[in-house]
Design a protein around this motif. Structure first.
Motif, short mmCIF file in Angstrom:
data_model
loop_
_atom_site.label_atom_id
_atom_site.label_comp_id
_atom_site.label_asym_id
_atom_site.label_seq_id
_atom_site.Cartn_x
_atom_site.Cartn_y
_atom_site.Cartn_z
N LEU A 168 0.83 -1.22 0.00
CA LEU A 168 0.00 0.00 0.00
C LEU A 168 0.85 1.25 0.00
O LEU A 168 0.34 2.34 0.11
N PHE A 175 -2.70 1.81 -4.06
CA PHE A 175 -3.62 0.83 -3.49
C PHE A 175 -4.36 0.15 -4.64
O PHE A 175 -5.57 0.03 -4.63
N HIS A 181 -6.24 6.10 0.60
CA HIS A 181 -4.88 6.49 0.22
C HIS A 181 -4.88 7.80 -0.57
O HIS A 181 -4.07 8.69 -0.32
N ASN A 227 -8.35 2.09 -1.08
CA ASN A 227 -7.75 2.79 -2.21
C ASN A 227 -8.05 4.29 -2.15
O ASN A 227 -7.16 5.14 -2.27
N LYS A 282 -5.55 10.81 1.78
CA LYS A 282 -4.38 11.22 2.57
C LYS A 282 -3.33 11.88 1.70
O LYS A 282 -2.73 12.90 2.08
N GLU A 283 -3.10 11.35 0.52
CA GLU A 283 -2.08 11.89 -0.39
C GLU A 283 -2.39 13.34 -0.78
O GLU A 283 -1.53 14.22 -0.69
#
Length: 425
Positions: A45, A49, A286, A283, A289-290
């Motif tokens: 991960l 993802f 992720h 997924n 957060k990114e």
């Protein structure tokens, strides 16, 4: 279904699945001692993802293990769908409990000849057109453009969702506004819960003129996020979330250094994830957060960003052992966080803007309660109650604050064990 029962159901299914897998592996080990046994390799991960890829092979022990891992994933997907349906069922039951006592009054009103005003969904209200003069035309309208009963327009088609101009203008006569005046008016309207729909309609009326302007694009995506929050119908919420996410993607591709583009794309990824299975939820988590981290780097003085990051950290820190184990087994290493990290992000939002929101105070109180800082928890609860309730989010936060206060009061009663906040729900 109680939260504890849900976890027992998850644990039971996991234990049963694991038992079957171990039994098959033992059988192959006894009857095929010379066969080499190896665990399947999963994608990490760390940076993506993406979907899990399984190696092809002959009918060997390694292939057997992969088949059972795939079946385990399918079971978890079905389990996630089951838990979602249970939560929706609980919400329907709660609604019925609130509605049934009012049934007698409703019937009396109907028998007395009173007119009952039926509540319409945000999408229906938004699509109600103003009366216009109908011009004769040689061609008939398509089914997508046809007007339904009551003067409402039908929802956009899938083809419309794939393109930027996703919504039609609501008003026949649109007041021409300059871009800066339009943006100021849209921002001002959405400061109040009641003005968010009007702000959305205003942007829809001007999308053809300003569709390529970055400041317009991210506000248009934000407006779809507002409509997602206002909607009560599941299909409408999914409709607004998907279109808003697509607009956010286009805004980021055109202006990758604009922090607000990353902010609202992250928010809408979170909205879309509510309708996805377990794998896609992780997924989208992720992606959330990114792009949230990118937005914080570009907009370090925006309190909303730290509030969102605090909620993300709090959610991760509250994952149960079995939830972490399932995610790690199926998808690799998952993000980790602590209550302390969550607390610092909520505190940062408060430092940037004192009295930022009731929800921020509520989460600060939750963090303090979990960290056994009862005096600080009392302080943040009292600060939350001083703020007015102006939105649906404020109402939910107010209920949570009451639960925290009840838990804090219990800790002062000697001889009574300390309970978690979930036990007060």
């Amino acid at each position: 279904m109680p939260h504890s029962t849900n976890k027992e159901l998850v644990l039971g299914i996991m234990v049963g699945t694991a038992g079957i897998s171990l039994l098959v592996l033992w059988y192959h080990k006894v009857h095929k001692p010379r066969a080499a046994m190896s665990l399947p390799t999963f994608l990490s991960l760390g940076n993506s993802f993406d979907s899990i890829t399984f190696q092809d092979g002959k009918c060997s022990d390694e292939g057997t293990i992969m088949i059972f891992q795939r079946r385990q994933l399918q079971i978890l997907e079905k389990l996630n769908e089951l838990l979602t349906n249970v939560e929706e069922l609980k919400e329907d039951i709660r609604f019925l409990k609130e509605t049934i006592p009012k049934l007698e009054e409703y019937i009396q009103d109907e028998l007395g000849g009173k007119i009952t005003v039926h509540k319409t969904s945000p999408q229906h209200r938004a699509r109600k057109r103003k009366p216009t003069t109908v011009q004769p035309s040689a061609t008939s309208n398509s089914s997508e453009e046809a007007e339904s009963e009551g003067g409402y327009m039908t929802a956009n088609t899938d083809t419309e969702e794939q393109n930027f101009p996703v919504a039609k203008a609501f008003n026949t006569h649109v007041e021409e506004l300059k871009l800066d005046v339009l943006l100021q008016k849209a921002d001002r309207l959405r400061l109040n819960e009641s003005g968010k729909m009007e702000s959305f309609e205003l942007l829809c009326d001007h999308k053809e003129k300003f569709r390529d302007e970055i400041e317009f694009m991210w506000r248009f995506a934000r407006a779809y996020g507002d409509m997602y929050e206002l909607s009560t119908d599941t299909q409408e919420k999914k409709h607004y979330a998907n279109i808003g996410k697509s607009l956010g993607e286009q805004a980021i591709s055109k202006a990758p250094t604009n922090g607000y583009c990353h902010l609202w794309y992250a928010v809408l990824c979170g909205c879309v994830s509510e309708f996805e299975g377990l794998q896609n939820k992780i997924n989208y988590g992720h992606h959330f957060k990114e792009h949230l981290d990118m937005a914080i780097e570009l907009l370090p003085a925006e309190p909303f960003l730290y509030y969102l990051k605090g909620r993300y950290c709090y959610t991760i820190s509250k994952l149960s052992w079995i939830e972490k184990k399932m995610a790690a087994t199926l998808f690799g290493k998952i993000p980790s966080s602590t209550i302390q990290e969550s607390f610092h992000n909520f505190l940062k939002a408060e430092e940037l803007q004192s009295g930022y929101s009731m929800s921020n105070y509520m989460y600060l109180a939750k963090c303090c309660f979990d960290l056994d800082k009862n005096q600080d928890a009392w302080k943040f609860c009292n600060m939350a109650l001083l703020l007015p309730i102006v939105s649906k989010e404020d109402k939910e936060a107010h209920k949570e604050v009451k639960k925290i206060i009840a838990a804090l009061k219990r800790t002062h009663d000697f001889g009574k064990p300390r309970l978690s906040l979930q036990q007060y729900s």
